[in-house]
Design a protein around this motif. Sequence first.
Motif, PDB file in Angstrom:
ATOM      1  N   GLU A 268      38.154  37.322  45.650  1.00 39.29           N
ATOM      2  CA  GLU A 268      37.495  37.491  45.115  1.00 39.29           C
ATOM      3  C   GLU A 268      36.127  38.877  44.820  1.00 39.29           C
ATOM      4  O   GLU A 268      35.866  37.984  45.775  1.00 39.29           O
ATOM      5  CB  GLU A 268      36.715  35.456  45.112  1.00 39.29           C
ATOM      6  N   LEU A 269      35.419  38.660  43.740  1.00 40.27           N
ATOM      7  CA  LEU A 269      34.821  39.325  43.953  1.00 40.27           C
ATOM      8  C   LEU A 269      33.123  38.465  43.470  1.00 40.27           C
ATOM      9  O   LEU A 269      33.385  37.628  42.256  1.00 40.27           O
ATOM     10  CB  LEU A 269      34.587  40.904  42.711  1.00 40.27           C
ATOM     11  N   VAL A 270      32.084  38.913  43.666  1.00 38.19           N
ATOM     12  CA  VAL A 270      30.956  37.563  43.432  1.00 38.19           C
ATOM     13  C   VAL A 270      29.995  38.473  42.738  1.00 38.19           C
ATOM     14  O   VAL A 270      29.708  39.733  43.020  1.00 38.19           O
ATOM     15  CB  VAL A 270      30.230  36.938  44.346  1.00 38.19           C
ATOM     16  N   ILE A 271      29.617  38.141  41.188  1.00 41.72           N
ATOM     17  CA  ILE A 271      29.246  39.358  40.583  1.00 41.72           C
ATOM     18  C   ILE A 271      27.647  38.565  40.223  1.00 41.72           C
ATOM     19  O   ILE A 271      27.599  36.828  40.280  1.00 41.72           O
ATOM     20  CB  ILE A 271      29.774  39.974  38.369  1.00 41.72           C
ATOM     21  N   TYR A 272      26.687  39.217  39.884  1.00 43.15           N
ATOM     22  CA  TYR A 272      25.823  38.364  39.491  1.00 43.15           C
ATOM     23  C   TYR A 272      25.427  38.880  37.890  1.00 43.15           C
ATOM     24  O   TYR A 272      24.946  39.933  37.873  1.00 43.15           O
ATOM     25  CB  TYR A 272      23.960  39.696  39.852  1.00 43.15           C
ATOM     26  N   GLY A 273      26.035  37.644  37.772  1.00 44.44           N
ATOM     27  CA  GLY A 273      26.188  37.175  36.178  1.00 44.44           C
ATOM     28  C   GLY A 273      26.557  36.089  35.905  1.00 44.44           C
ATOM     29  O   GLY A 273      27.844  35.434  36.632  1.00 44.44           O
ATOM     30  N   GLY A 274      25.768  35.315  34.944  1.00 41.83           N
ATOM     31  CA  GLY A 274      26.413  33.639  34.752  1.00 41.83           C
ATOM     32  C   GLY A 274      26.688  33.109  33.746  1.00 41.83           C
ATOM     33  O   GLY A 274      26.303  33.923  33.069  1.00 41.83           O
ATOM     34  N   GLY A 275      26.134  31.582  33.835  1.00 40.80           N
ATOM     35  CA  GLY A 275      25.995  31.315  32.600  1.00 40.80           C
ATOM     36  C   GLY A 275      24.988  31.910  31.618  1.00 40.80           C
ATOM     37  O   GLY A 275      25.150  31.289  30.593  1.00 40.80           O
ATOM     38  N   VAL A 276      23.447  31.660  32.804  1.00 45.47           N
ATOM     39  CA  VAL A 276      22.599  32.748  31.491  1.00 45.47           C
ATOM     40  C   VAL A 276      23.091  33.527  30.904  1.00 45.47           C
ATOM     41  O   VAL A 276      21.805  33.873  30.699  1.00 45.47           O
ATOM     42  CB  VAL A 276      21.145  32.261  32.680  1.00 45.47           C
TER      43      VAL A 276
END
Length: 368
Positions: A268-276
Amino acid sequence: MDIRIHIKQPTLLLDKKKCISNIENMLDRAKRCNLSFRPHFKTHQSAEVAEWFRELGVDKIAVSSLKMAQYFADNKWEDITVAMPINLREMDIVDELAGKIKLNILVESAESIHHLEAELNNKVNAYIKVDTGYHRTGIAADDTKSIQNLLDYIKASTRLEFKGFIAHSGHNYQASDANEIHKNHKKTVLDLNELKDVFRSQFPDLEVSLGDTPACSISDEFFGIDEIRPGNFAFYDMMQFVLGSCEEDEIAVAMACPIIAKHADRNELVIYGGGVHFSKEYLEADDEGTKLFGSLVDIKPDGWSPILGGGFLSSLSQEHGIIKCNEELFCEYKVGDLIGILPIHSCMTANLMGSYLTLEAETIEMMK
């Protein structure tokens, strides 16, 4: 120029050439089908992007709120349809706008008509909102008795001028494929023509306005329709691609997100980029209900790649996004790299982001 050096946080990239090409293609379709073209500006919400439309000869628009109507009126758009039923708590804004531009509003209740008549000083054009299958707002297309009642009130009004019927085939966004879109559209056009025939003798010049990007993108059958109001087509997105409304290379926006963590034990890669940033809209990627929150692309110096195989945006929290991927794709990226996401719904993503970065590294602001 390498666009990547300008990106430090989630950034919505806009390919101006693709966007203008999309506008030109829809304008050509409208001309070919002898339709008046009133694009919906809720997708881009930008005075600068709006100028790309104006340069191609567009002179009338639709918006989704009175606030948006004010914004575009301030930017010299003089023929605006507010494409949602009127909010009676903003009557002062309605009156102000009606005094300086050609303002078209939607009504579907006697209460709205009575309030408009009592509180407006300036005249407005009124469409009756018709429901052709979406079941969000509007009067059922076959409920001619209720429609006649509203028309009687409008005819007695000194402030409202009846313009015609307006519909939005929002149920096309839940279609399974292009065939279902064509089926829905054929029925909508038939229903609106039957409605037009009922009231044509009373209002020989009544117009029928229809708006949704899927049908407007793939159909050439608009007999009896006078105006189309698509909006999403300017950018398109993964939803439209899956529906068959566009090709992948017509999607004109992509989110560039920094990778902030990697977890090799689960690829898994975690990105800065979400529901907001994206909203939490998703597509079901398979029969098991796997949620797809966006498709992956590689951010290039001058744009982005075709969709990458081997991974997808699988979940969103407030600021974080999780990318599930195979080992090969996982090893191609390190913490600090950028990865691109083609959004599920470009309108929602744009609204949340509030600005664009073009591939020429120009920042385009949206209405605040």
